[in-house]
Design an enzyme around this catalytic site. Structure first.
Site, mmCIF file in Angstrom:
data_model
loop_
_atom_site.group_PDB
_atom_site.id
_atom_site.type_symbol
_atom_site.label_atom_id
_atom_site.label_comp_id
_atom_site.label_asym_id
_atom_site.label_seq_id
_atom_site.Cartn_x
_atom_site.Cartn_y
_atom_site.Cartn_z
ATOM 1 N N VAL A 1 0.977 4.529 1.307
ATOM 2 C CA VAL A 1 1.431 5.297 2.473
ATOM 3 C C VAL A 1 2.418 4.462 3.295
ATOM 4 O O VAL A 1 3.471 4.951 3.735
ATOM 5 C CB VAL A 1 0.214 5.731 3.333
ATOM 6 C CG1 VAL A 1 0.688 6.459 4.590
ATOM 7 C CG2 VAL A 1 -0.724 6.626 2.528
ATOM 8 N N CYS A 2 2.074 3.192 3.496
ATOM 9 C CA CYS A 2 2.953 2.291 4.273
ATOM 10 C C CYS A 2 4.331 2.188 3.630
ATOM 11 O O CYS A 2 5.356 2.156 4.319
ATOM 12 C CB CYS A 2 2.341 0.899 4.370
ATOM 13 S SG CYS A 2 0.734 0.878 5.161
ATOM 14 N N THR A 3 4.362 2.136 2.316
ATOM 15 C CA THR A 3 5.645 2.017 1.609
ATOM 16 C C THR A 3 6.532 3.228 1.924
ATOM 17 O O THR A 3 7.730 3.082 2.208
ATOM 18 C CB THR A 3 5.393 1.912 0.086
ATOM 19 O OG1 THR A 3 4.551 0.788 -0.149
ATOM 20 C CG2 THR A 3 6.681 1.755 -0.693
ATOM 21 N N LEU B 1 7.775 3.071 5.734
ATOM 22 C CA LEU B 1 8.855 2.125 6.037
ATOM 23 C C LEU B 1 10.173 2.609 5.449
ATOM 24 O O LEU B 1 11.245 2.444 6.053
ATOM 25 C CB LEU B 1 8.498 0.721 5.555
ATOM 26 C CG LEU B 1 7.314 0.082 6.297
ATOM 27 C CD1 LEU B 1 7.164 -1.377 5.930
ATOM 28 C CD2 LEU B 1 7.444 0.183 7.800
ATOM 29 N N THR C 1 0.868 -1.183 0.000
ATOM 30 C CA THR C 1 0.000 0.000 0.000
ATOM 31 C C THR C 1 0.902 1.230 0.000
ATOM 32 O O THR C 1 2.028 1.193 0.518
ATOM 33 C CB THR C 1 -0.933 0.031 1.228
ATOM 34 O OG1 THR C 1 -0.144 -0.177 2.390
ATOM 35 C CG2 THR C 1 -2.031 -1.005 1.136
#
Ligand code: BEZ
Length: 211
Positions: A44-46, A49, A42
């Site tokens: 935003v998560c990318t 991290l 996804t």
């Protein structure tokens, strides 16, 4: 019952992108940040991290171990790691928990069913060297976190733990701090050789002690 500040951070042993991990052993005698993200692959998560990987030297400087989590499995995590490196320009350099059986998500109350009944929200837990929970923040899935703010709060928490000071509104590293009200003027004299300015008896401002 949901975790609260001051509670002992629950321990667990889980599969991660760096192999099996026992949380308390991983933290050792340092601090920790445990943060969840809703789902692999996804956008935003990318970005989050990638940012945490870039900030790893800043966490290291503060003796803080970081660990991420989502309810996706280890094969999915391992497949996604390449995308993070490709798009964010940095390799993942901390463990990502594969919590497909939701053991950790349940322990830390990271699934909020009225927001989404299967995915974790964006939880952040800061754990002190005493393994107690020092900070809990919860963001919705659609808002990427500000990890500079997480570092700022860690600086404040570590100043409190080491020097008996609190930090005022919008404080930034290097600015004046506040002597905690629990410390008497007599005890403060020994701890703060540079002195302080008492705007009120309960509002004593002093230069940041570790600068
Ligand atoms: C994201 O990481 O981009 C995302 C995940 C779940 C819901 C919305 C956004």
């Amino acid at each position: 019952m949901a975790l609260r500040l001051g509670d002992l951070a629950p321990d667990f042993t889980v599969e991660t992108t760096d192999g099996k991990l026992n949380f308390h052993e991983y933290l050792g005698d340092g601090w920790g940040v445990l943060f969840s993200h809703p789902k692999d692959f996804t956008p935003v998560c990318t970005t989050e991290l990638g940012m945490v990987a870039k900030l790893k030297p800043e966490f290291d400087k503060r003796n803080v171990k970081v660990v991420g989590l989502s309810v996706d499995g280890i094969e999915s995590h391992n497949a996604w790691v390449g995308d993070i490196e490709e798009t964010q320009g940095t390799a993942l350099n901390f463990p990502l928990i594969a919590d497909s059986d939701r053991v950790v998500s349940d322990l830390y109350d990271m699934i909020h069913p009225n927001a989404n009944d299967t995915l974790t929200v964006r939880s952040v837990f800061v754990i002190g060297a005493d393994k107690k929970v020092k900070l809990i923040i919860t963001y919705p899935a659609s808002t990427g976190r500000n990890f500079d703010e997480i570092l700022r709060v860690i600086d404040s928490l570590q100043l409190t733990a080491n020097y008996s000071v609190a930090t005022p509104v919008n404080w930034k590293d290097g600015e004046d701090v506040i002597i905690v009200p629990a410390l008497s003027d007599e005890d403060a004299q020994a701890k703060f050789p540079k002195g302080w300015k008492a705007l009120k008896p309960y509002l004593r401002v002093t230069p940041q002690p570790n600068k």
